[in-house]
Design a protein around this motif. Structure first.
Motif, PDB file in Angstrom:
ATOM      1  N   LEU A  23       0.827  -1.205   0.000  1.00 19.89           N
ATOM      2  CA  LEU A  23       0.000   0.000   0.000  1.00 19.89           C
ATOM      3  C   LEU A  23       0.861   1.254   0.000  1.00 19.89           C
ATOM      4  N   SER A  24       1.864   1.263   0.855  1.00 20.58           N
ATOM      5  CA  SER A  24       2.689   2.471   0.913  1.00 20.58           C
ATOM      6  C   SER A  24       3.445   2.665  -0.386  1.00 20.58           C
ATOM      7  N   CYS A  26       2.393   1.625  -3.362  1.00 28.11           N
ATOM      8  CA  CYS A  26       1.431   1.994  -4.391  1.00 28.11           C
ATOM      9  C   CYS A  26       1.194   3.493  -4.423  1.00 28.11           C
ATOM     10  N   THR A  27       1.211   4.090  -3.274  1.00 29.42           N
ATOM     11  CA  THR A  27       0.868   5.502  -3.219  1.00 29.42           C
ATOM     12  C   THR A  27       2.088   6.389  -3.037  1.00 29.42           C
ATOM     13  N   GLY A  29       3.956   6.725  -0.741  1.00 30.47           N
ATOM     14  CA  GLY A  29       4.134   7.262   0.610  1.00 30.47           C
ATOM     15  C   GLY A  29       3.807   8.729   0.686  1.00 30.47           C
ATOM     16  N   GLY A  30       2.866   9.138  -0.132  1.00 32.00           N
ATOM     17  CA  GLY A  30       2.587  10.564  -0.268  1.00 32.00           C
ATOM     18  C   GLY A  30       1.826  11.161   0.881  1.00 32.00           C
ATOM     19  N   ALA A  31       2.461  11.314   1.987  1.00 32.21           N
ATOM     20  CA  ALA A  31       1.771  11.899   3.129  1.00 32.21           C
ATOM     21  C   ALA A  31       1.733  13.410   3.034  1.00 32.21           C
ATOM     22  N   SER A  32       2.711  13.971   2.336  1.00 31.31           N
ATOM     23  CA  SER A  32       2.744  15.415   2.221  1.00 31.31           C
ATOM     24  C   SER A  32       1.712  15.879   1.209  1.00 31.31           C
TER      25      SER A  32
ATOM     26  N   PRO B  36       3.148   5.732   6.102  1.00 32.79           N
ATOM     27  CA  PRO B  36       2.688   6.059   4.744  1.00 32.79           C
ATOM     28  C   PRO B  36       1.441   5.267   4.350  1.00 32.79           C
ATOM     29  N   SER B  39      -1.431   6.899   5.957  1.00 34.36           N
ATOM     30  CA  SER B  39      -1.668   8.184   5.269  1.00 34.36           C
ATOM     31  C   SER B  39      -2.416   7.934   3.964  1.00 34.36           C
ATOM     32  N   PHE B  43      -5.929   9.342   2.583  1.00 33.01           N
ATOM     33  CA  PHE B  43      -6.136  10.073   1.330  1.00 33.01           C
ATOM     34  C   PHE B  43      -7.185   9.395   0.443  1.00 33.01           C
ATOM     35  N   MET B 259      -4.409   2.413 -11.082  1.00 30.30           N
ATOM     36  CA  MET B 259      -4.107   3.199  -9.888  1.00 30.30           C
ATOM     37  C   MET B 259      -3.077   4.274 -10.238  1.00 30.30           C
ATOM     38  N   THR B 280      -4.114  -3.707  -2.062  1.00 25.66           N
ATOM     39  CA  THR B 280      -3.409  -4.167  -0.863  1.00 25.66           C
ATOM     40  C   THR B 280      -4.262  -5.151  -0.064  1.00 25.66           C
TER      41      THR B 280
END
Lengths: 431, 299
Positions: A23-24, A26-27, A29-32, B36, B39, B43, B259, B280
């Protein structure tokens, strides 16, 4: 017992964490969400671009010259050959990471628009006034980098799309001159096929390359005024002119005027085929002279270009602009603007061998790039319509490419394709 | 058992000592993976465009949109086809190769190297090589078909919906066969010869020995191969992205590429992240048997 529980617990925890990594990853890690605060002022600048190997050295030399004059140290990073499909993603990721470049190169239209809309790009109006760019740069080009009234970029290149052809293959087919009308172009295609030459080298992977043919056909059938209205959603696509354009598009494939299996071909492979003598021509811009002809150690004299005949007045071709934006969070906005002003000086533009500069007095040099100079001289002042992958946001452009794909595969008829396009464009126009 | 308990039983700190030792690794996991991931989960409940500083909380809207998105439906279907084919075919071929290489074969190390080499090649190189092989006019595949008189079978392999996904699966199978082959080869070498000798004495044929000695002995290897291949298959992204970019149209889109398109190209990070969450969850669901088998072994 406690030992067994602990080991299992840890193993399970680490395994679950490893899966969570999916998951992290895939994205990203876009927390910002904002890219951080304004960077501190310094004498260090970073410029991000997508210059190819043939021009990056020229840019670095000019930037070095700027640094020597201004006491700055500018790092130039480039992501060559990626095209509009990848470069904006990299830029976006850098901006979100808070380490975005001070200055970046970007296409105009809907490719550059998201950066202005998200306020990642600085409003350059004060610098337009300070440096007088309005008077120095082509007004239509500035419009291509102005979004909802905000001048977010400084265009330095305005590129027109036309046909670039192999003279020997035209001669082989008994063609002595470029076409003046659409009917002549079709006749030339037939002659080329008759001697075993594929006319138009275009590829459908990514969608934007083969799109250049359809947008030309639409300009031919709809004419300038209607074409422009279609692109903004002001007129319905479900109309005879669009159906006719789709019918012609299919005709080009059915009559083998396009390469076999064109939809699956990579533009990077098929576009230069006209230089290799495998296709007669392609539809591209003046950069092809340096990128395809000269890099293949071929003489420009063996090739030519012409504006695709639309049979309409005014004669127009597809075009787009590229320019520079400044990071809204840069602590060096003044120096970044000074760098851009240096780059858009006529002398710098000539040193950079920009083939279609928007800067007055920076026309291409006929000695180094004769074909680009010829294009600029013959067609450079002709009006252009916004290239369609910049006229639409990426999502709608991809939906539009899907319609093209379905049409060429015979899954939808031209009238159904026109209806589908109307659905796509009207949904976008309403949003 | 008593000895083990005595050795590992902590004298100070009680049951917390193992956690103290794990803190450095857990900190890395929490900082770089769990945070992350959480997060991203957040989102997926927003309408963030991936670029702006602001966004709105939209609850589960992004998840409700998923089944209404025709490309998601197409992507799930492609994922399922991809998963079945790219697990079954490489596993069977890998097992057959391992059995062949486990016998008396000349040049065994070289053959092993040849079969495993595709797995270590960069994916972009593989995509480029196969892209050229598939070129409708000049590619080796169509040229070969024409040379042997099968002109009718020459296709625009990557340029039509009907063949594009299958065409991408061929190099995927080619590069993924080496991994099960190596695992099965190692497992085969661990089967005691006495089992085969006893089976021979009992009059078992080679085929019976395969089904009643070899296959049961390979059960742990089957677990690993299937579980890892399943997770790997569902996360497919790179081959599709490099070879077809999801096209023609959207015919080869899978959940991973869709995605990516939403998050990075369409400025719909909230919706794209919801797709990532679903991927996931599926990966976790299919990974549970593997995790359970590992923890069972550890205990």
């Amino acid at each position: 017992m406690s030992t067994s529980y602990t080991r299992r617990g840890f193993l399970g925890l680490t395994s679950a964490a490893a899966l969570g990594a999916g998951l992290s990853a895939c994205t990203g890690g876009g927390a910002s969400s904002g890219g951080g605060a304004t960077q501190a002022a310094s004498n260090n600048l970073r410029l991000f671009t997508y210059e190819g190997d043939e021009t990056i050295g020229l840019l670095k030399a000019q930037v070095k010259k700027f640094d020597e004059q201004n006491g700055t140290t500018t790092t130039v990073d480039s992501l060559p050959g990626s095209g509009a499909a990848v470069y904006p993603d990299k830029l976006r990721t850098e901006l979100l990471g808070g380490k975005g470049p001070d200055v970046w190169r970007i296409w105009g239209g809907q490719i550059g628009a998201p950066f202005a809309k998200a306020k990642q790009a600085l409003d350059l109006s004060p610098y337009y006034s300070k440096y007088g760019w309005d008077a120095k740069i082509n007004t239509q080009a500035i419009g291509g980098m102005t979004f909802e009234g905000m001048k977010a970029g400084v265009p330095f290149v305005s590129l027109g799309i036309g046909a670039w052809y192999n003279k020997s293959l035209f001669a082989k087919a008994g063609v002595s001159a470029p076409p003046k009308t659409y009917a002549e172009l079709e006749a030339i295609n037939d002659k080329l096929v008759a001697v075993g030459v594929t006319p138009a080298g275009l590829g459908g992977k990514y969608g934007w390359d083969i799109m250049r043919l359809f947008e030309y056909l639409l300009e031919h059938t709809a004419g300038p005024e209607l074409h422009d209205k279609l692109l903004t959603g002001a007129e319905s696509w479900d109309r005879p002119e669009v159906v006719e354009a789709f019918s012609l598009f299919k005709k080009w494939q059915d009559k083998k005027w396009l390469p076999q299996g064109a939809l699956g071909l990579d533009p990077a492979d098929i576009e230069p085929a006209y230089v290799q003598g495998k296709t007669a021509y392609t539809i591209t811009g003046p950069w092809t002279e340096a990128a395809a002809i000269l890099s293949a150690k071929k003489s420009s004299s063996a090739f030519g270009n012409f504006e695709l005949p639309t049979d309409k007045t005014p004669a127009r071709h597809s075009g787009f602009v590229e320019g520079y934006m400044i990071n809204a969070k840069s602590g060096n906005a003044d120096k970044a603007a000074a760098l851009i002003d240096f780059i858009v000086q006529p002398a710098t533009q000539k040193a950079l061998q920009v083939t279609a500069s928007t800067v007055k007095g920076a026309e291409p040099d006929p000695k180094t790039l004769p074909l680009a100079a010829e294009w600029a001289q013959k067609y450079g002042s002709n009006p252009f319509y916004t290239i369609q992958d910049q006229a639409f946001p990426k999502k709608q452009a991809d939906q539009y490419f899907s319609v093209q794909s379905d049409l060429l595969q015979g899954k939808v008829a031209p009238d159904a394709a026109a209806k589908k396009m109307q659905e796509i464009v009207s949904a976008w126009a309403k949003s | 058992m008593a000895t083990t308990a005595t050795l590992v039983k902590p004298k100070r700190g009680g049951r917390w000592s193992p956690w103290l030792f794990a803190i450095p690794a857990l900190a890395v996991y929490v900082g770089f993976l769990v945070y992350p991931a959480l997060s991203s989960l957040w989102f997926s409940l927003t309408n963030w465009d991936g670029l702006s500083a602001t966004y709105k909380f939209v609850g589960l809207d992004n998840y409700f949109k998923l089944p209404q998105d025709p490309v998601v439906v197409e992507a799930v279907r492609n994922n399922l086809i991809w998963t079945v084919v790219t697990i079954a075919v490489p596993t069977v071929i890998g097992l057959l190769l391992a059995i062949a290489l486990n016998g008396k074969v000349h040049g065994k190390p070289i053959l092993r190297l040849i079969f495993y080499t595709p797995a270590v090649l960069p994916l972009v190189s593989i995509a480029s090589i196969w892209g050229w092989l598939y070129n409708p006019q000049y590619g080796a595949i169509n040229s070969f078909l024409r040379m042997i008189g099968l002109d009718g079978l020459a296709q625009a392999w990557l340029g039509q919906d009907s063949t594009a996904l299958w065409a991408v699966m061929v190099p995927a199978i080619w590069l993924r066969t080496g991994f099960p082959m190596l695992l099965y080869l190692a497992a085969l070498q661990g089967i005691p010869n006495e089992l085969y000798e006893a089976a021979t004495v009992d009059g078992a044929t080679k085929w019976q020995q395969f089904w009643h000695v070899t296959m049961p002995s390979l059960r742990p290897a089957h677990y690993i191969v299937l579980a890892l291949s399943l997770i790997d298959s569902f996360k497919v992204f790179d081959m599709i992205y490099a070879m077809t970019y999801g096209g023609p149209g959207t015919s080869t889109q899978v959940m991973g590429t869709w995605m990516y398109f939403n998050v990075f190209q369409y400025y719909q990070a909230g919706y794209g992240t919801a797709i990532a969450v679903v991927i996931t969850l599926v990966a976790i669901a299919v990974g549970i048997p593997y995790v359970r088998s590992q923890t069972r072994e550890a205990s």
